[in-house]
Motif scaffolding. Structure first.
Motif, PDB file in Angstrom:
ATOM      1  N   HIS A  92       0.826  -1.213   0.000  1.00 31.82           N
ATOM      2  CA  HIS A  92       0.000   0.000   0.000  1.00 31.82           C
ATOM      3  C   HIS A  92       0.859   1.263   0.000  1.00 31.82           C
ATOM      4  N   LYS A  93       1.979   1.247   0.703  1.00 27.83           N
ATOM      5  CA  LYS A  93       2.892   2.400   0.647  1.00 27.83           C
ATOM      6  C   LYS A  93       3.360   2.629  -0.785  1.00 27.83           C
ATOM      7  N   ALA A  94       3.771   1.558  -1.445  1.00 30.39           N
ATOM      8  CA  ALA A  94       4.279   1.673  -2.811  1.00 30.39           C
ATOM      9  C   ALA A  94       3.195   2.148  -3.778  1.00 30.39           C
ATOM     10  N   VAL A  95       2.025   1.564  -3.691  1.00 30.03           N
ATOM     11  CA  VAL A  95       0.931   1.950  -4.584  1.00 30.03           C
ATOM     12  C   VAL A  95       0.504   3.392  -4.314  1.00 30.03           C
ATOM     13  N   ASN A  96       0.411   3.760  -3.043  1.00 33.56           N
ATOM     14  CA  ASN A  96       0.023   5.132  -2.712  1.00 33.56           C
ATOM     15  C   ASN A  96       1.036   6.142  -3.246  1.00 33.56           C
ATOM     16  N   THR A  97       2.309   5.827  -3.125  1.00 31.19           N
ATOM     17  CA  THR A  97       3.347   6.718  -3.656  1.00 31.19           C
ATOM     18  C   THR A  97       3.235   6.813  -5.172  1.00 31.19           C
ATOM     19  N   ALA A  98       3.027   5.684  -5.832  1.00 27.99           N
ATOM     20  CA  ALA A  98       2.885   5.693  -7.290  1.00 27.99           C
ATOM     21  C   ALA A  98       1.656   6.497  -7.723  1.00 27.99           C
ATOM     22  N   LEU A  99       0.558   6.336  -6.996  1.00 27.92           N
ATOM     23  CA  LEU A  99      -0.646   7.120  -7.307  1.00 27.92           C
ATOM     24  C   LEU A  99      -0.358   8.614  -7.172  1.00 27.92           C
ATOM     25  N   GLU A 100       0.255   9.001  -6.068  1.00 24.94           N
ATOM     26  CA  GLU A 100       0.516  10.418  -5.792  1.00 24.94           C
ATOM     27  C   GLU A 100       1.517  11.044  -6.753  1.00 24.94           C
TER      28      GLU A 100
END
Length: 173
Positions: free
Chosen positions: A127-135
């Motif tokens: 989730h950290k990785a996906v959230n960073t990629a989204l942002e």
């Protein structure tokens, strides 16, 4: 800790390298495919956890992940049909799928408390990785306002997932 860090670094690297390899920011059809693929990955992990987890809080978390990611992916499918956009498979979504298959196989070999901890640690990192990629990549690269809005809504949900996973992980230590 190492598993958590390695998953986060690997996922971010995949997203960053694929965008650079294409020489430009991802297109809306590519973004749609990446986002959908990320959701499917977490649904599959959640379904495995619903079966294998021994801790009731981990099982409840997994059930929430399956429900929430299925709902977001359903919205995404509805949106791409409405916009008449065909999601485009790409190097990033392919790499994410391959990595997820390998991770599920690795997790599948674990049992009991070891499985619970590894699954939750992976969920925090993922989730950290996906959230960073989204942002940093997907939302800024999206050109369609409705797609951008769906990604922003997804980001808020997934930030909540990250916090929930961190809470569950703290209880397993």
């Amino acid at each position: 800790m190492f598993v958590r860090l390695s998953i986060a670094v690997a996922a971010l690297s995949l997203l960053n390298c694929a965008a650079l390899a294409q020489g430009a920011k991802p297109t809306d059809p590519q973004i749609a495919h990446i986002a959908y693929t990320a959701g499917v990955i977490d649904i599959n992990a959640a379904k495995q956890a619903e079966e294998k987890a021994s801790n009731k809080e981990v099982k409840a978390f997994a059930k929430d992940m399956a429900r929430d990611h299925e709902a977001v992916n359903k919205q995404a499918l509805h949106l791409v049909k409405k916009l008449k956009v065909t999601p485009e498979d790409n190097d990033t979504s392919k790499a994410l799928s391959k990595q997820a298959t390998d991770k599920l196989a690795e997790l599948g070999k674990l049992k009991g408390a070891a499985y619970d901890k590894a699954y939750i640690d992976n969920e925090v990192a993922y989730h950290k990785a996906v959230n960073t990629a989204l942002e940093t990549q997907l939302i800024p690269s999206a050109s369609n306002p409705e797609l951008k809005s769906l990604l922003q809504t997804g980001l808020k949900i997934f930030q909540g997932h990250q916090q929930h996973a961190e809470h569950v992980a703290a209880g397993l230590k």
